[in-house]
Design an enzyme around this catalytic site. Structure first.
Site, PDB file in Angstrom:
ATOM      1  N   CYS A 200       0.829  -1.203   0.000  1.00 53.23           N
ATOM      2  CA  CYS A 200       0.000   0.000   0.000  1.00 53.23           C
ATOM      3  C   CYS A 200       0.870   1.262   0.000  1.00 53.23           C
ATOM      4  CB  CYS A 200      -0.994  -0.051   1.152  1.00 53.23           C
ATOM      5  SG  CYS A 200      -2.400   1.036   0.872  1.00 53.23           S
TER       6      CYS A 200
ATOM      7  N   HIS B 253      -3.295  -5.346   1.586  1.00 52.96           N
ATOM      8  CA  HIS B 253      -2.682  -5.585   2.908  1.00 52.96           C
ATOM      9  C   HIS B 253      -2.741  -7.059   3.319  1.00 52.96           C
ATOM     10  CE1 HIS B 253      -2.336  -1.332   4.216  1.00 52.96           C
ATOM     11  NE2 HIS B 253      -3.366  -1.153   3.405  1.00 52.96           N
TER      12      HIS B 253
ATOM     13  N   GLU C 232      -1.099  -8.472   5.455  1.00 52.05           N
ATOM     14  CA  GLU C 232      -0.831  -8.578   6.892  1.00 52.05           C
ATOM     15  C   GLU C 232      -2.106  -8.480   7.727  1.00 52.05           C
ATOM     16  OE1 GLU C 232      -0.352  -6.055   4.985  1.00 52.05           O
ATOM     17  OE2 GLU C 232      -0.723  -4.159   6.012  1.00 52.05           O
TER      18      GLU C 232
HETATM   19  N1  GLN Z   1      -3.561   6.400   0.782  1.00 53.84           N
HETATM   20  C1  GLN Z   1      -2.353   6.204   1.545  1.00 53.84           C
HETATM   21  C2  GLN Z   1      -1.220   7.046   0.983  1.00 53.84           C
HETATM   22  O1  GLN Z   1      -1.359   7.657  -0.015  1.00 53.84           O
HETATM   23  C3  GLN Z   1      -1.957   4.755   1.587  1.00 53.84           C
HETATM   24  C4  GLN Z   1      -2.989   3.980   2.351  1.00 53.84           C
HETATM   25  C5  GLN Z   1      -2.481   2.716   3.009  1.00 53.84           C
HETATM   26  O2  GLN Z   1      -1.275   2.476   3.114  1.00 53.84           O
HETATM   27  N2  GLN Z   1      -3.407   1.929   3.506  1.00 53.84           N
HETATM   28  O3  GLN Z   1      -0.183   7.077   1.584  1.00 53.84           O
END
Ligand code: GLN
Length: 188
Positions: A74, A167, A169
């Site tokens: 992410c 994710h 995790e």
């Molecule tokens: N939207 C977040 C960002 O731009 C990332 C979101 C996440 O890691 N769950 O950093």
């Protein structure tokens, strides 16, 4: 584990279940001797700010360039990209991919989808997307390992670098962590 911000404890817990004790990295010297690094989800602008404040950018890029496997989830995927469609933050530029932040909408638009993931045996992976990014463009060296149903790329590998916009995790399914550990051991 990069532990400047984000959900590093959930990754630590997942690795612990696989018998791996992952040290927390906040300072450049803590990168010494690492066999691999996970960059967790969180807030990419905050993470980049702290990486630069702690002087981690150069050492981290050098370790990755010298062959240390890195997996970003992410916000971690955003950090690995060499280009963003957003003006912020300044990513680490370790993978030849262009990424769009918050590509599926806001927190309230978080969703789960079962996706096929190349290199992960068994049933589809339940992928949890929380303000998740997508990969818009992959360079020649980068390979898409998973897509959501509308075709957008959400898992990419380039050499010993892995990026997932969801994710693993958070689901208790350890198969993507196992894949990364195989990469660290030189088995995948
Ligand atoms: N939207 C977040 C960002 O731009 C990332 C979101 C996440 O890691 N769950 O950093």
């Amino acid at each position: 584990m990069l532990a400047v911000q984000g959900d590093f404890l959930e990754h630590k817990h997942a690795l612990g279940r696989l018998g791996v004790d992952a040290p927390e990295v906040r300072l450049p010297e803590q990168l010494e001797g690492l066999e691999g690094l996970i960059i967790p989800g969180g807030e990419s602008t905050t993470m980049v700010h702290l990486i630069d404040t702690y002087g981690l950018r150069g050492p981290l890029r050098e370790k990755a360039a010298s062959g240390m496997p890195v997996w970003g989830t992410c916000a971690g995927m955003i950090l690995l990209a060499d280009g963003l469609t957003d003006s912020r933050p300044e990513p680490l530029g370790l993978m030849d991919i262009e990424v769009s932040r918050n590509a599926f909408g806001r927190q309230i638009d978080s969703f789960e989808e079962r996706i096929d993931f190349e290199g992960v045996e068994g049933p589809p992976v339940v992928a949890v997307f929380i303000r998740a990014p997508v990969v818009n463009r992959t360079g020649e060296a980068a390979r898409v390992l998973a897509r959501v149903s509308d075709g957008r790329a959400v898992a990419v590998r380039q050499g010993l670098m892995l990026a997932t916009s969801f994710h693993p995790e958070l689901t208790g399914d350890l198969r993507v962590h196992e894949l990364f550990l195989r990469m660290v051991k030189g088995l995948a």
